[in-house]
Write a protein that holds these residues in place. Structure first.
Motif, PDB file in Angstrom:
ATOM      1  N   PHE A   1      76.457  69.519  86.858  1.00 13.12           N
ATOM      2  CA  PHE A   1      76.488  69.139  88.268  1.00 13.12           C
ATOM      3  C   PHE A   1      77.513  69.945  89.056  1.00 13.12           C
ATOM      4  CE2 PHE A   1      78.651  65.969  85.612  1.00 13.12           C
ATOM      5  CZ  PHE A   1      79.957  66.073  86.041  1.00 13.12           C
ATOM      6  N   ASP A   2      78.385  70.670  88.343  1.00 15.86           N
ATOM      7  CA  ASP A   2      79.322  71.577  89.015  1.00 15.86           C
ATOM      8  C   ASP A   2      78.751  72.993  89.110  1.00 15.86           C
ATOM      9  OD1 ASP A   2      81.190  69.617  89.423  1.00 15.86           O
ATOM     10  OD2 ASP A   2      82.349  70.078  87.606  1.00 15.86           O
ATOM     11  N   ASN A   3      77.500  73.157  88.694  1.00 19.66           N
ATOM     12  CA  ASN A   3      76.868  74.468  88.687  1.00 19.66           C
ATOM     13  C   ASN A   3      75.782  74.579  89.744  1.00 19.66           C
ATOM     14  OD1 ASN A   3      77.302  76.889  87.449  1.00 19.66           O
ATOM     15  ND2 ASN A   3      76.082  76.471  85.624  1.00 19.66           N
ATOM     16  N   VAL A   4      75.674  73.567  90.617  1.00 13.93           N
ATOM     17  CA  VAL A   4      74.678  73.607  91.687  1.00 13.93           C
ATOM     18  C   VAL A   4      75.087  74.677  92.686  1.00 13.93           C
ATOM     19  CG1 VAL A   4      73.563  72.295  93.537  1.00 13.93           C
ATOM     20  CG2 VAL A   4      74.171  71.162  91.389  1.00 13.93           C
ATOM     21  N   PRO A   5      74.224  75.628  92.994  1.00 15.84           N
ATOM     22  CA  PRO A   5      74.618  76.734  93.885  1.00 15.84           C
ATOM     23  C   PRO A   5      75.166  76.241  95.222  1.00 15.84           C
ATOM     24  CG  PRO A   5      72.495  77.204  92.868  1.00 15.84           C
ATOM     25  CD  PRO A   5      72.835  75.777  92.510  1.00 15.84           C
ATOM     26  N   VAL A   6      76.208  76.843  95.678  1.00 14.80           N
ATOM     27  CA  VAL A   6      76.867  76.622  96.980  1.00 14.80           C
ATOM     28  C   VAL A   6      77.460  75.224  97.079  1.00 14.80           C
ATOM     29  CG1 VAL A   6      76.648  76.698  99.487  1.00 14.80           C
ATOM     30  CG2 VAL A   6      75.294  78.284  98.073  1.00 14.80           C
ATOM     31  N   LEU A   7      76.633  74.194  96.888  1.00 17.06           N
ATOM     32  CA  LEU A   7      77.097  72.813  97.079  1.00 17.06           C
ATOM     33  C   LEU A   7      78.227  72.458  96.119  1.00 17.06           C
ATOM     34  CD1 LEU A   7      73.713  70.917  97.634  1.00 17.06           C
ATOM     35  CD2 LEU A   7      75.366  71.702  99.347  1.00 17.06           C
ATOM     36  N   ALA A   8      78.124  72.902  94.866  1.00 14.60           N
ATOM     37  CA  ALA A   8      79.173  72.573  93.898  1.00 14.60           C
ATOM     38  C   ALA A   8      80.513  73.158  94.329  1.00 14.60           C
ATOM     39  CB  ALA A   8      78.775  73.086  92.521  1.00 14.60           C
ATOM     40  N   TRP A   9      80.499  74.380  94.845  1.00 14.50           N
ATOM     41  CA  TRP A   9      81.744  74.993  95.306  1.00 14.50           C
ATOM     42  C   TRP A   9      82.346  74.175  96.442  1.00 14.50           C
ATOM     43  CZ3 TRP A   9      84.035  77.187  99.594  1.00 14.50           C
ATOM     44  CH2 TRP A   9      85.117  78.036  99.356  1.00 14.50           C
ATOM     45  N   LEU A  10      81.504  73.672  97.328  1.00 21.66           N
ATOM     46  CA  LEU A  10      82.002  72.838  98.424  1.00 21.66           C
ATOM     47  C   LEU A  10      82.534  71.504  97.911  1.00 21.66           C
ATOM     48  CD1 LEU A  10      79.156  73.486 101.021  1.00 21.66           C
ATOM     49  CD2 LEU A  10      81.468  74.449 101.050  1.00 21.66           C
ATOM     50  N   TRP A  11      81.816  70.880  96.973  1.00 18.09           N
ATOM     51  CA  TRP A  11      82.277  69.605  96.410  1.00 18.09           C
ATOM     52  C   TRP A  11      83.646  69.763  95.741  1.00 18.09           C
ATOM     53  CZ3 TRP A  11      76.962  68.822  93.635  1.00 18.09           C
ATOM     54  CH2 TRP A  11      76.025  68.354  94.566  1.00 18.09           C
TER      55      TRP A  11
ATOM     56  N   ARG B   1      85.821  71.958  96.446  1.00 15.73           N
ATOM     57  CA  ARG B   1      86.759  72.579  97.374  1.00 15.73           C
ATOM     58  C   ARG B   1      87.280  73.914  96.830  1.00 15.73           C
ATOM     59  NH1 ARG B   1      90.255  67.372  99.646  1.00 15.73           N
ATOM     60  NH2 ARG B   1      88.437  66.180 100.393  1.00 15.73           N
ATOM     61  N   GLY B   2      86.381  74.614  96.159  1.00 14.81           N
ATOM     62  CA  GLY B   2      86.721  75.946  95.683  1.00 14.81           C
ATOM     63  C   GLY B   2      87.725  75.974  94.556  1.00 14.81           C
ATOM     64  N   ARG B   3      87.799  74.892  93.749  1.00 18.25           N
ATOM     65  CA  ARG B   3      88.760  74.869  92.640  1.00 18.25           C
ATOM     66  C   ARG B   3      88.112  74.302  91.385  1.00 18.25           C
ATOM     67  NH1 ARG B   3      93.803  76.219  93.647  1.00 18.25           N
ATOM     68  NH2 ARG B   3      94.460  76.452  95.815  1.00 18.25           N
ATOM     69  N   CYS B   4      88.590  74.769  90.229  1.00 16.70           N
ATOM     70  CA  CYS B   4      88.094  74.273  88.949  1.00 16.70           C
ATOM     71  C   CYS B   4      88.416  72.789  88.806  1.00 16.70           C
ATOM     72  CB  CYS B   4      88.737  75.081  87.808  1.00 16.70           C
ATOM     73  SG  CYS B   4      88.427  74.411  86.155  1.00 16.70           S
ATOM     74  N   ARG B   5      87.453  72.013  88.304  1.00 20.54           N
ATOM     75  CA  ARG B   5      87.668  70.582  88.129  1.00 20.54           C
ATOM     76  C   ARG B   5      88.760  70.290  87.101  1.00 20.54           C
ATOM     77  NH1 ARG B   5      84.601  66.130  89.277  1.00 20.54           N
ATOM     78  NH2 ARG B   5      82.821  67.409  89.907  1.00 20.54           N
ATOM     79  N   ASP B   6      88.934  71.175  86.113  1.00 23.93           N
ATOM     80  CA  ASP B   6      89.858  70.895  85.012  1.00 23.93           C
ATOM     81  C   ASP B   6      91.252  71.447  85.242  1.00 23.93           C
ATOM     82  OD1 ASP B   6      88.079  69.618  82.874  1.00 23.93           O
ATOM     83  OD2 ASP B   6      86.925  71.399  83.405  1.00 23.93           O
TER      84      ASP B   6
ATOM     85  N   SER C   1      92.367  75.826  89.229  1.00 18.96           N
ATOM     86  CA  SER C   1      92.471  77.234  89.621  1.00 18.96           C
ATOM     87  C   SER C   1      91.420  77.538  90.680  1.00 18.96           C
ATOM     88  CB  SER C   1      92.249  78.142  88.411  1.00 18.96           C
ATOM     89  OG  SER C   1      93.273  77.961  87.463  1.00 18.96           O
ATOM     90  N   PRO C   2      91.728  78.438  91.602  1.00 23.82           N
ATOM     91  CA  PRO C   2      90.766  78.739  92.669  1.00 23.82           C
ATOM     92  C   PRO C   2      89.513  79.428  92.128  1.00 23.82           C
ATOM     93  CG  PRO C   2      92.633  80.241  92.760  1.00 23.82           C
ATOM     94  CD  PRO C   2      92.993  79.199  91.752  1.00 23.82           C
ATOM     95  N   ILE C   3      88.376  79.074  92.710  1.00 20.14           N
ATOM     96  CA  ILE C   3      87.097  79.730  92.426  1.00 20.14           C
ATOM     97  C   ILE C   3      86.806  80.650  93.601  1.00 20.14           C
ATOM     98  CG2 ILE C   3      84.638  79.399  91.949  1.00 20.14           C
ATOM     99  CD1 ILE C   3      85.347  76.525  91.090  1.00 20.14           C
ATOM    100  N   ALA C   4      86.615  81.898  93.328  1.00 16.55           N
ATOM    101  CA  ALA C   4      86.473  82.902  94.386  1.00 16.55           C
ATOM    102  C   ALA C   4      85.351  82.549  95.356  1.00 16.55           C
ATOM    103  CB  ALA C   4      86.215  84.278  93.770  1.00 16.55           C
ATOM    104  N   ARG C   5      85.585  82.819  96.647  1.00 25.32           N
ATOM    105  CA  ARG C   5      84.562  82.579  97.670  1.00 25.32           C
ATOM    106  C   ARG C   5      83.321  83.442  97.438  1.00 25.32           C
ATOM    107  NH1 ARG C   5      89.349  82.551 100.797  1.00 25.32           N
ATOM    108  NH2 ARG C   5      89.735  80.552 101.852  1.00 25.32           N
ATOM    109  N   ARG C   6      83.493  84.516  96.685  1.00 25.79           N
ATOM    110  CA  ARG C   6      82.360  85.408  96.465  1.00 25.79           C
ATOM    111  C   ARG C   6      81.190  84.696  95.795  1.00 25.79           C
ATOM    112  NH1 ARG C   6      82.625  91.117  93.208  1.00 25.79           N
ATOM    113  NH2 ARG C   6      81.809  90.011  91.397  1.00 25.79           N
ATOM    114  N   TYR C   7      81.477  83.721  94.951  1.00 27.08           N
ATOM    115  CA  TYR C   7      80.396  83.055  94.228  1.00 27.08           C
ATOM    116  C   TYR C   7      79.403  82.372  95.169  1.00 27.08           C
ATOM    117  CZ  TYR C   7      82.930  84.035  89.931  1.00 27.08           C
ATOM    118  OH  TYR C   7      83.565  84.681  88.895  1.00 27.08           O
TER     119      TYR C   7
END
Length: 275
Positions: free
Chosen positions: A53-63, A65-70, A73-79
């Motif tokens: 559920f953290d792999n849903v395109p675009v929406l997961a990054w928004l949910w 907030r651009g950071r790893c759940r564990d 660490s920041p997840i690049a905006r490029r994804y």
């Protein structure tokens, strides 16, 4: 009964975003010689597996907030941007009208062909931006796929049309490769360094296989103009040094996609005399 682009657009956008998610994987792992399949998606910082559920395109990054759940660490905006870009390209391909594929190419073949081309070029663009490198296997197989796809579209209209389409696209692939290699060799002789990388020549051959001769000419015109503008602006602004190289593959790929969508005529008309 044919379906209009408006009806197909939501499904195309969703599928395109999912493909964009996989493109991110390819662009990260291929240069590092990692498997594209195993292990599954994981955080590049802490190594924790990404939940489905953290792999849903675009929406997961928004949910998230651009950071790893564990590890946070920041997840690049490029994804998400790549996923959105892939979705937009898949929608655009519903309205693409490529030339050089015969007088009456089947829409049910042209649309998937455009999806394949866009999805093949995206990882090449990202890898070139990251590494100034265009992987030879991706270029080689992309060229062969282009010839196969264009031949299929041509032969679906009849043997004579199929042979003509295949010949012109084979010729365009050869012209793209040899023309870029010759240009680079000439520049090296005149100024002491090549103007283009070998990967650019292979990408030009790939695009020639998909676009045909006229499409190749329009693609080169657009790529050279846009690359020159960005290069001049970059140097004037100080973002690029005097002799600093920059990736030319993205300009080739973007120009190729534009020409696939619009046909070459609008761009060639800018430089060729009327009639």
């Amino acid at each position: 009964m044919s379906l209009s682009p408006a009806v197909l657009s939501p499904a195309a956008a969703l599928l395109g975003a999912c493909i964009g998610s996989f493109v991110n994987v390819v662009a990260w792992r291929l240069p590092r010689e990692e498997s594209l399949i195993q292990p599954g998606s994981h955080c590049t910082h802490c190594g924790s597996p990404v939940r489905w559920f953290d792999n849903v395109p675009v929406l997961a990054w928004l949910w998230l907030r651009g950071r790893c759940r564990d590890c946070s660490s920041p997840i690049a905006r490029r994804y998400p941007l790549v996923e959105l870009g892939s979705a937009a390209l898949w929608v655009a391909m519903l309205m693409a009208r490529p030339a050089g594929l015969g007088p009456d190419p089947a829409t049910l073949l042209v649309i998937p062909a455009g999806w394949l081309l866009a999805s093949w070029l995206l990882p090449l663009v990202l890898i070139d931006l990251d590494r100034l490198w265009l992987p030879e296997p991706l270029c080689r197989w992309g060229l062969l796929l282009g010839l196969l796809v264009c031949a299929l579209i041509g032969f679906e209209q009849g043997p004579a049309i199929g042979r003509e389409v295949l010949f012109h696209h084979l010729l365009a692939a050869a012209v793209g490769l040899l023309g870029f290699e010759a240009t680079s060799a000439l520049a090296e002789r005149l100024v002491g360094r090549p103007a283009l990388g070998l990967g650019d020549a292979k990408l030009a051959a790939l695009l020639g296989a998909w676009l045909g001769l006229a499409g190749l000419g329009a693609m080169v015109l657009l790529a050279v103009f846009s690359g020159a503008v960005v290069g001049v602006v970059g140097r004037l602004s100080g973002r690029l040094g005097r002799h600093q190289p920059f990736a030319f593959g993205p300009f080739l790929a973007l120009a190729g996609l534009v020409v696939w969508c619009t046909g070459p005529e609008p761009w060639l008309a800018l430089v060729l005399p009327p009639g």
